[in-house]
Design an enzyme around this catalytic site. Structure first.
Site, PDB file in Angstrom:
ATOM      1  CG  ASN A   5     -64.968 -12.711  16.168  1.00  0.00           C
ATOM      2  OD1 ASN A   5     -65.647 -11.997  15.435  1.00  0.00           O
ATOM      3  ND2 ASN A   5     -64.624 -12.359  17.380  1.00  0.00           N
ATOM      4  CB  ALA A   6     -69.457 -13.086  12.748  1.00  0.00           C
ATOM      5  CG  ASP A  26     -80.090 -13.915  14.637  1.00  0.00           C
ATOM      6  OD1 ASP A  26     -80.344 -12.830  15.208  1.00  0.00           O
ATOM      7  OD2 ASP A  26     -80.710 -14.968  14.878  1.00  0.00           O
ATOM      8  CB  CYS A  66     -82.406  -9.687  19.225  1.00  0.00           C
ATOM      9  SG  CYS A  66     -80.760 -10.180  19.760  1.00  0.00           S
TER      10      CYS A  66
HETATM   11  C1  LIG Z   1     -79.270 -14.083  18.486  1.00  0.00           C
HETATM   12  S1  LIG Z   1     -78.253 -15.515  18.611  1.00  0.00           S
HETATM   13  C2  LIG Z   1     -78.459 -16.286  17.046  1.00  0.00           C
HETATM   14  C3  LIG Z   1     -79.400 -17.419  17.114  1.00  0.00           C
HETATM   15  C4  LIG Z   1     -79.445 -18.233  15.831  1.00  0.00           C
HETATM   16  N1  LIG Z   1     -79.924 -17.442  14.715  1.00  0.00           N
HETATM   17  C5  LIG Z   1     -80.338 -19.438  16.034  1.00  0.00           C
HETATM   18  O1  LIG Z   1     -81.429 -19.463  15.454  1.00  0.00           O
HETATM   19  O2  LIG Z   1     -79.943 -20.323  16.788  1.00  0.00           O
HETATM   20  C6  LIG Z   1     -76.617 -14.859  18.491  1.00  0.00           C
HETATM   21  C7  LIG Z   1     -75.523 -15.930  18.355  1.00  0.00           C
HETATM   22  O3  LIG Z   1     -74.298 -15.291  17.967  1.00  0.00           O
HETATM   23  C8  LIG Z   1     -73.213 -15.962  18.585  1.00  0.00           C
HETATM   24  N2  LIG Z   1     -72.068 -15.003  18.604  1.00  0.00           N
HETATM   25  C9  LIG Z   1     -71.816 -14.034  19.499  1.00  0.00           C
HETATM   26  N3  LIG Z   1     -70.722 -13.315  19.143  1.00  0.00           N
HETATM   27  C10 LIG Z   1     -70.258 -13.863  17.984  1.00  0.00           C
HETATM   28  C11 LIG Z   1     -69.150 -13.587  17.141  1.00  0.00           C
HETATM   29  N4  LIG Z   1     -68.306 -12.575  17.399  1.00  0.00           N
HETATM   30  N5  LIG Z   1     -68.986 -14.354  16.039  1.00  0.00           N
HETATM   31  C12 LIG Z   1     -69.848 -15.371  15.770  1.00  0.00           C
HETATM   32  N6  LIG Z   1     -70.915 -15.674  16.526  1.00  0.00           N
HETATM   33  C13 LIG Z   1     -71.121 -14.936  17.633  1.00  0.00           C
HETATM   34  C14 LIG Z   1     -73.753 -16.332  19.950  1.00  0.00           C
HETATM   35  O4  LIG Z   1     -73.054 -17.424  20.471  1.00  0.00           O
HETATM   36  C15 LIG Z   1     -75.212 -16.694  19.618  1.00  0.00           C
HETATM   37  O5  LIG Z   1     -75.318 -18.052  19.345  1.00  0.00           O
END
Ligand SMILES: C[S@@+](CC[C@H](N)C(=O)[O-])C[C@H]1O[C@@H](n2cnc3c(N)ncnc32)[C@H](O)[C@@H]1O
Length: 123
Positions: A5-6, A26, A66
């Site tokens: 989790n980021a 992102d 986004c």
């Molecule tokens: C806008 S997309 C990013 C796409 C990526 N830059 C790519 O080119 O494939 C957002 C991503 O964040 C991930 N995500 C959502 N919540 C998150 C969290 N709390 N920690 C880490 N990643 C997360 C989602 O699974 C998704 O893959």
């Protein structure tokens, strides 16, 4: 590569005094409706590594939104506030917009919701 989790990971890394050359944030769209805007802005601000004590100092931060309801003005302000809170200097190094899949058309403001700031972060 770490997978986590980021929000938690960046907090843990900052606590462990880990440094980075480059960080890319992102996240998914935090503001799915106008009602979510305030909460979404908090979500964008929270993990900004420029806020953490030493993370990304001297490094590059690539940070994206986004969320259709987060305007370029709001996004820039949230990132600038995060840097100010951390007493960091964040300098714009690039600002790619749109792309082949989602072009950012100059006369269609609704197409400017995909945002990306490339920042050079220093103390
Ligand atoms: C806008 S997309 C990013 C796409 C990526 N830059 C790519 O080119 O494939 C957002 C991503 O964040 C991930 N995500 C959502 N919540 C998150 C969290 N709390 N920690 C880490 N990643 C997360 C989602 O699974 C998704 O893959």
């Amino acid at each position: 590569m770490d997978r986590a989790n980021a929000f938690d990971l960046l907090r843990d890394y900052a606590a462990a005094n880990r440094h980075y050359d480059t960080i890319v944030l992102d996240p998914p769209a935090f503001a799915k409706s106008k009602r979510d805007l305030e909460k979404a802005l908090g979500g964008y601000k929270e993990p900004q590594p420029a806020r953490d004590e030493d993370a990304a100092a001297g490094g590059i931060l690539v940070t994206c939104s986004c969320s259709f309801h987060v305007s370029p003005h709001d996004f820039l302000k949230v990132v600038a506030d995060a840097a100010q809170d951390a007493h960091k200097i964040a300098a714009r190094a690039g600002e790619p917009r749109g792309g082949q899949g989602s072009p950012n058309m100059l006369n269609v403001p609704e197409t400017s919701y995909l945002q990306c700031l490339i920042l050079s972060v220093t103390n």
